[in-house]
Design an enzyme around this catalytic site. Structure first.
Site, PDB file in Angstrom:
ATOM      1  N   ASP A  26     -14.208  -5.362 -37.071  1.00 41.96           N
ATOM      2  CA  ASP A  26     -13.757  -4.813 -35.787  1.00 41.96           C
ATOM      3  C   ASP A  26     -13.450  -5.938 -34.795  1.00 41.96           C
ATOM      4  OD1 ASP A  26     -13.114  -2.729 -34.067  1.00 41.96           O
ATOM      5  OD2 ASP A  26     -15.148  -2.584 -33.267  1.00 41.96           O
ATOM      6  N   GLY A  29      -7.916  -6.065 -32.033  1.00 42.34           N
ATOM      7  CA  GLY A  29      -7.102  -5.752 -30.863  1.00 42.34           C
ATOM      8  C   GLY A  29      -7.581  -6.508 -29.634  1.00 42.34           C
ATOM      9  N   TRP A  31      -9.357  -9.183 -29.511  1.00 45.80           N
ATOM     10  CA  TRP A  31      -9.160 -10.627 -29.738  1.00 45.80           C
ATOM     11  C   TRP A  31      -7.757 -11.040 -29.290  1.00 45.80           C
ATOM     12  CZ3 TRP A  31      -5.760 -13.421 -32.808  1.00 45.80           C
ATOM     13  CH2 TRP A  31      -6.102 -14.767 -33.049  1.00 45.80           C
ATOM     14  N   ARG A  39      -1.814  -6.303 -29.652  1.00 39.71           N
ATOM     15  CA  ARG A  39      -2.867  -5.992 -30.635  1.00 39.71           C
ATOM     16  C   ARG A  39      -2.422  -6.339 -32.054  1.00 39.71           C
ATOM     17  NH1 ARG A  39      -6.864  -2.538 -29.589  1.00 39.71           N
ATOM     18  NH2 ARG A  39      -6.721  -1.747 -31.707  1.00 39.71           N
ATOM     19  N   ASN A  74      -8.474   6.276 -37.690  1.00 38.21           N
ATOM     20  CA  ASN A  74      -7.473   5.306 -37.230  1.00 38.21           C
ATOM     21  C   ASN A  74      -6.034   5.863 -37.305  1.00 38.21           C
ATOM     22  OD1 ASN A  74      -9.303   2.420 -38.487  1.00 38.21           O
ATOM     23  ND2 ASN A  74      -9.305   3.283 -36.439  1.00 38.21           N
ATOM     24  N   TRP A  75      -5.841   6.978 -38.008  1.00 43.55           N
ATOM     25  CA  TRP A  75      -4.509   7.616 -38.006  1.00 43.55           C
ATOM     26  C   TRP A  75      -4.137   8.065 -36.591  1.00 43.55           C
ATOM     27  CZ3 TRP A  75      -1.596   6.940 -42.116  1.00 43.55           C
ATOM     28  CH2 TRP A  75      -2.139   6.941 -43.405  1.00 43.55           C
ATOM     29  N   LEU A 201     -21.718   2.899 -36.409  1.00 39.72           N
ATOM     30  CA  LEU A 201     -21.242   2.936 -37.798  1.00 39.72           C
ATOM     31  C   LEU A 201     -19.817   3.464 -37.932  1.00 39.72           C
ATOM     32  CD1 LEU A 201     -24.437   4.160 -39.700  1.00 39.72           C
ATOM     33  CD2 LEU A 201     -23.533   1.842 -39.527  1.00 39.72           C
ATOM     34  N   GLU A 213     -29.859  -3.320 -44.060  1.00 40.17           N
ATOM     35  CA  GLU A 213     -30.171  -4.189 -42.918  1.00 40.17           C
ATOM     36  C   GLU A 213     -28.900  -4.274 -42.077  1.00 40.17           C
ATOM     37  OE1 GLU A 213     -33.140  -5.451 -42.228  1.00 40.17           O
ATOM     38  OE2 GLU A 213     -33.947  -4.504 -44.048  1.00 40.17           O
TER      39      GLU A 213
HETATM   40  C1  IPE Z   1     -13.945   1.062 -37.226  1.00 39.36           C
HETATM   41  O1  IPE Z   1     -13.442   0.457 -36.079  1.00 39.36           O
HETATM   42  C2  IPE Z   1     -12.908   1.096 -38.304  1.00 39.36           C
HETATM   43  C3  IPE Z   1     -12.505  -0.211 -38.835  1.00 39.36           C
HETATM   44  C4  IPE Z   1     -12.973  -1.372 -38.499  1.00 39.36           C
HETATM   45  C5  IPE Z   1     -11.507  -0.153 -39.857  1.00 39.36           C
HETATM   46  P1  IPE Z   1     -12.849   1.317 -34.876  1.00 39.36           P
HETATM   47  O2  IPE Z   1     -12.409   0.342 -33.867  1.00 39.36           O
HETATM   48  O3  IPE Z   1     -11.841   2.278 -35.368  1.00 39.36           O
HETATM   49  O4  IPE Z   1     -14.125   2.137 -34.401  1.00 39.36           O
HETATM   50  P2  IPE Z   1     -14.517   2.710 -32.965  1.00 39.36           P
HETATM   51  O5  IPE Z   1     -13.352   3.536 -32.493  1.00 39.36           O
HETATM   52  O6  IPE Z   1     -14.769   1.552 -32.079  1.00 39.36           O
HETATM   53  O7  IPE Z   1     -15.768   3.511 -33.205  1.00 39.36           O
HETATM   54  C1  IPE Z   2     -10.334  -3.450 -36.308  1.00 39.93           C
HETATM   55  O1  IPE Z   2      -9.926  -3.916 -35.079  1.00 39.93           O
HETATM   56  C2  IPE Z   2      -9.196  -3.132 -37.218  1.00 39.93           C
HETATM   57  C3  IPE Z   2      -9.003  -1.680 -37.414  1.00 39.93           C
HETATM   58  C4  IPE Z   2      -9.728  -0.732 -36.898  1.00 39.93           C
HETATM   59  C5  IPE Z   2      -7.891  -1.299 -38.260  1.00 39.93           C
HETATM   60  P1  IPE Z   2      -9.519  -2.947 -33.905  1.00 39.93           P
HETATM   61  O2  IPE Z   2      -8.069  -2.638 -34.011  1.00 39.93           O
HETATM   62  O3  IPE Z   2     -10.407  -1.766 -33.840  1.00 39.93           O
HETATM   63  O4  IPE Z   2      -9.762  -3.871 -32.649  1.00 39.93           O
HETATM   64  P2  IPE Z   2     -10.487  -3.487 -31.304  1.00 39.93           P
HETATM   65  O5  IPE Z   2     -11.821  -2.921 -31.654  1.00 39.93           O
HETATM   66  O6  IPE Z   2      -9.607  -2.483 -30.627  1.00 39.93           O
HETATM   67  O7  IPE Z   2     -10.603  -4.780 -30.571  1.00 39.93           O
HETATM   68 MG    MG Z   3     -12.158  -1.359 -32.916  1.00 39.07          MG
END
Ligand code: IPE
Ligand code: IPE
Ligand code: MG
Length: 250
Positions: A26, A29, A31, A39, A74-75, A201, A213
């Site tokens: 995670d 975006g 970063w 992103r 994520n969709w 999670l 852990e």
């Molecule tokens: C979890 O991250 C899914 C992946 C890292 C692929 P998300 O960024 O989608 O999760 P939330 O929305 O912060 O819970």
């Molecule tokens: C994890 O990074 C990658 C996926 C969920 C596909 P994010 O895209 O969730 O990045 P943040 O959490 O918005 O920074």
């Molecule tokens: Mg994220």
């Protein structure tokens, strides 16, 4: 001892390396945004971090590495971002499969397959076939993955197989494997890492993490290195896993 019964083993410090490490990758975006970029840039750099971590993992004693690459939720992201993530995923499969095979890594994509585009499915099948003989480590890429959906699907499979009344724990792991196209039971997680600072999670491996852990780091995924993975594994080595029993005297 079978993995499913690991919770019955005596309490002991976790001196062995974690057999199964799962990572919620995670922070891509945030970063990128922190550097004044879109992103999408974070996702591109995130894909490079994957390569390095996968190469380092077998040398740390990790036998199974599950990476959360794309959740079923994520969709809901903007179509443009989803399309880029799918392109990067497909590119990873076609560019890395031969290298993974050379390094003895077997690749499996876990999650739903009924909503993926045909060209993605084709790339998955090819990458899985190319790496099928890998014995050093299994790399499981979780794509269109939802743990709650997997559990629902496992219950449906059990019902179709004649009912769930006689189900035992190890059978649930096997059903979860079938439900996610894992080609084998879904193993218990020893160490769960989440980068990006959040401590949740997000519907990842809920059953498998019963005694995992947990390791949370503020490091954003594109900055996560092989050294960071080694540090997490070292931290795991200092944990005392009790599995509900009491610590051994002395
Ligand atoms: C979890 O991250 C899914 C992946 C890292 C692929 P998300 O960024 O989608 O999760 P939330 O929305 O912060 O819970
Ligand atoms: C994890 O990074 C990658 C996926 C969920 C596909 P994010 O895209 O969730 O990045 P943040 O959490 O918005 O920074
Ligand atoms: Mg994220």
């Amino acid at each position: 001892m079978p993995r499913g019964n690991s919770a019955l083993s005596a309490a002991s410090p976790a001196t062995r390396p974690p057999e199964h490490v799962a990572i919620i990758m995670d922070g891509n975006g945030r970063w990128a945004l922190a550097q004044g970029r879109a992103r999408e840039w974070g996702h591109r750099r995130g894909a490079e971090a994957v390569r390095k971590v996968v190469e380092a993992a077998p040398g740390l004693g990790i036998r199974t590495l599950t990476l959360y690459a794309f959740s079923s939720d994520n969709w809901k992201r903007p179509a443009r971002e989803v399309a880029l993530l799918m392109r990067l995923f497909r590119r990873y499969l076609s560019k890395e499969a031969a290298r993974l095979a050379e390094n003895g890594v077997r690749l499996r994509v876990v999650g739903r397959r009924d909503r993926l585009a045909p060209e993605i499915l084709e790339a998955i099948e090819l990458a899985e076939a190319t790496t099928v003989h890998g014995r050093r480590m299994t790399l499981r890429l979780a794509v269109d993955y939802s743990s709650r959906h997997a559990l629902l699907e496992a219950v449906r499979l059990a019902a179709a197989d004649g009912g769930a009344a006689d189900l035992e724990r190890d059978m649930v792991a096997a059903l979860l494997g079938r439900a996610t196209h894992a080609d084998g039971p879904s193993p218990d997680v020893d160490l769960l890492i989440r980068t990006g600072g959040e401590q949740r999670l997000s519907d990842f491996l809920l059953w498998e993490c019963a005694y995992a852990e947990l390791y949370f780091t503020p490091t954003m995924w594109p900055d996560f290195t092989a050294q960071d993975l080694a540090a997490a594994v070292r931290d795991f080595g200092s944990r005392e896993r009790r599995f509900g029993t009491v610590a051994l005297a002395g």
